[in-house]
Design an enzyme around this catalytic site. Structure first.
Site, mmCIF file in Angstrom:
data_model
loop_
_atom_site.group_PDB
_atom_site.id
_atom_site.type_symbol
_atom_site.label_atom_id
_atom_site.label_comp_id
_atom_site.label_asym_id
_atom_site.label_seq_id
_atom_site.Cartn_x
_atom_site.Cartn_y
_atom_site.Cartn_z
ATOM 1 N N THR A 1 37.775 48.626 45.949
ATOM 2 C CA THR A 1 37.721 47.198 46.294
ATOM 3 C C THR A 1 37.374 46.325 45.089
ATOM 4 O O THR A 1 37.026 46.811 44.022
ATOM 5 C CB THR A 1 36.702 46.960 47.431
ATOM 6 N N ASP A 2 37.443 44.993 45.311
ATOM 7 C CA ASP A 2 37.201 44.008 44.239
ATOM 8 C C ASP A 2 35.789 43.439 44.323
ATOM 9 O O ASP A 2 35.559 42.273 43.999
ATOM 10 C CB ASP A 2 38.210 42.855 44.345
ATOM 11 N N SER B 1 31.191 39.985 43.293
ATOM 12 C CA SER B 1 32.604 39.704 43.536
ATOM 13 C C SER B 1 33.321 39.774 42.195
ATOM 14 O O SER B 1 32.987 39.033 41.274
ATOM 15 C CB SER B 1 32.780 38.311 44.156
ATOM 16 N N ARG B 2 34.268 40.695 42.082
ATOM 17 C CA ARG B 2 34.946 40.859 40.796
ATOM 18 C C ARG B 2 35.983 39.768 40.545
ATOM 19 O O ARG B 2 36.548 39.686 39.469
ATOM 20 C CB ARG B 2 35.580 42.259 40.718
ATOM 21 N N VAL B 3 36.235 38.945 41.551
ATOM 22 C CA VAL B 3 37.100 37.781 41.349
ATOM 23 C C VAL B 3 36.251 36.603 40.869
ATOM 24 O O VAL B 3 36.670 35.798 40.046
ATOM 25 C CB VAL B 3 37.866 37.443 42.645
#
Length: 509
Positions: free
Chosen positions: A340-341, A366-368
């Site tokens: 997941t991101d 959150s990698r975004v």
């Protein structure tokens, strides 16, 4: 000889019948069930069957080819598998397993093969989508930039979710994982987002309560519930998230925005392990088969933000994983974390101390990141996660009774207030502007002189005041416009004016 006109008529009828005659042979490949039980069957004689093919069995039971052995095929049974006995005939269909999709499925509760399980009658499917599809390639995707607001302050500020992202919700049982997902679905009302909730291995009463809550808050109009409860066989629980994903892909491919919740993938992995062990696949770590990582990766990779040339649709996934005693280093949690991101980690100790949602800001990520936030939220909440993580560490240190300097005491007091404003009740999601107003007030220190218990009332009264005094500013804060010095000055002046003229802490206490 007398000429009879009926002879010509009869001749023409015979010629017509001969011209219409066609000889066709109904060819069907069949096999024989040599073993059946626990939701699986072994079938001999289907040499040409392919992986994932739909198989017809007696009593209306369907099966899916799940493993190809040297002398037989392993089939998972969908439906009442107890009706299938040794010696029954299994027939090939030359069709891949698929699920009915279309606008008519919105607002319905269906099982893992798309059959309605509510009281709404049959579903008129527009078409069928295969449950297993190859995920969109890199060229077909575009970066995640549009936020998917949850209406939950702690998430939108610290671990933002973007349309097309895969954000894991992870934590022990009874820590509010499902509550976050349901609140997010409810918050999508009037936001042009179609929602799919996949219930895997849950009690029927739990699913019924979720459907009731969604209906009660007007969310079922744009939601599909795919239910594979604990009472259903493992093959149905295995298939449910893939079916839900196929329904989501139908809307995504039409350029729409879709949110799908998998609740939860721990039970999905257990169902897959059960099927695999029954089919004599070799067990690996924790008795899971070797391809358990591929199981979840091929499912979650189908979530994407498509390029405008492909319609620009998005499929956002919120998979849920249950941990044991907070052990995020176990096999399935580490697998899904790496796919997941980012993850929202819910902590039992926070939950039981009344901090809900019980999000741990140190582990949650959150990698975004800021790409999935509006410019205003990105600017004002940029330091919130760090401040909260520092406060948690300082709080632990302060428990030892050590003498703290003045700056540490001030940091501790501000941390308490930031924690309080991030506490939120179920079904009480907020518009983006409301979140921005109270978070800005907290980070900038304007709440430092207000008692912690008075903050919930302060928040409601402040937001109502700003809405009434300067509606254009309130609307601006909830937009995608930039954060400017002028806007900050307007907001600060309004908050100070409210504090000096309108706020009386002793009122109603």
């Amino acid at each position: 000889m007398v000429y009879n006109p009926r002879i010509d008529e009869i001749t023409n009828l015979i010629k017509q019948q001969i011209s219409l005659y066609s000889s066709s042979i109904d060819v069907s490949e069949t096999g024989t069930v040599i073993q059946s039980g626990d939701g699986i069957a072994r079938v001999f004689g289907l040499e040409n069957a392919f992986m994932g093919e739909l198989i017809d069995l007696p009593h209306g039971v369907k099966g899916i080819v799940f493993s190809l052995e040297e002398d037989h095929v392993g089939v998972i049974l969908l439906g009442d598998y107890e009706l299938i006995k040794e010696g029954d005939v299994a027939k090939r269909t030359w069709m891949i397993s698929s699920v009915p999709v279309g606008e008519s499925i919105l607002g319905r509760v269906v099982n893992a093969i798309g059959e309605p399980v509510d009281t709404g009658g049959p579903i008129q499917a527009e078409e069928h989508y295969p449950v297993e599809r190859i995920a969109p390639g890199i060229i077909d995707r575009t970066p995640v930039t549009v936020p998917l607001h949850t209406g939950i302050k702690a998430i939108d500020a610290m671990v933002p979710i973007g349309r097309g992202q895969r954000e894991l919700i992870i934590g022990d049982r009874q820590t509010g994982k499902t509550s976050i997902a349901i609140d997010t679905i409810i918050h999508q009302k009037d936001k042009d987002v179609i929602c799919i909730y996949v219930a895997i291995g849950q009690k029927r009463s739990t699913v019924a309560q979720i459907v009731y809550d969604l209906t009660n808050y007007g969310a079922m109009k744009y939601t599909v519930v795919v239910s594979a409860t604990a009472s259903e066989p493992a093959p149905m629980q295995y298939l449910a998230p893939f079916s839900g994903c196929a329904i989501g892909e139908y809307f995504r491919d039409k350029g729409k925005h879709v949110l799908i919740v998998y609740d939860d993938l721990s039970k999905h992995a257990s169902a897959y392990r059960q099927i695999s062990l029954l089919l004599r696949r070799p067990p690996g770590r924790e008795a899971y088969p070797g391809d358990i990582f591929y199981l979840h990766s091929r499912l979650l990779e189908r979530s994407a933000c498509l390029h405008p040339s492909k319609g620009g649709g998005t499929l956002t996934a919120l998979p849920i994983i249950e941990t044991q005693e907070g052990d995020v280093s176990a096999y399935i949690p580490t697998n899904v974390i790496s796919i997941t991101d980012g993850q929202i980690y819910l902590e039992s100790s926070l939950f039981h101390s009344g901090i809900r949602p019980a999000i741990n800001p140190g582990i949650s990520v959150s990698r975004v990141g800021g790409s999935a936030q509006t410019p205003i939220m990105k600017k004002i909440a940029g330091t919130l996660r760090v401040l909260m993580a520092q406060y948690r560490e300082l709080e632990v240190f302060a428990q030892f009774g050590s003498e703290l300097d003045e700056s540490s005491k001030a940091q501790l007091e501000r941390g308490k207030r930031l924690t309080k404003i991030l506490v939120q009740n179920r079904f009480e999601t907020l518009p983006l502007a409301d979140e921005i107003i109270i978070i800005h007030a907290g980070i900038s220190g304007m709440l430092d002189n207000i008692s912690v218990n008075a903050l919930p009332r302060f928040e409601k009264e402040l937001i109502a005041y700003i809405k009434a005094e300067n509606p254009s500013l309130y609307e601006y804060l909830g937009s995608t416009n930039k954060w400017t010095n002028e806007i900050q000055e307007q907001l600060d002046n309004l908050i100070h004016k409210f504090l000096s003229e309108k706020w009386h802490e002793g009122k109603h206490l």
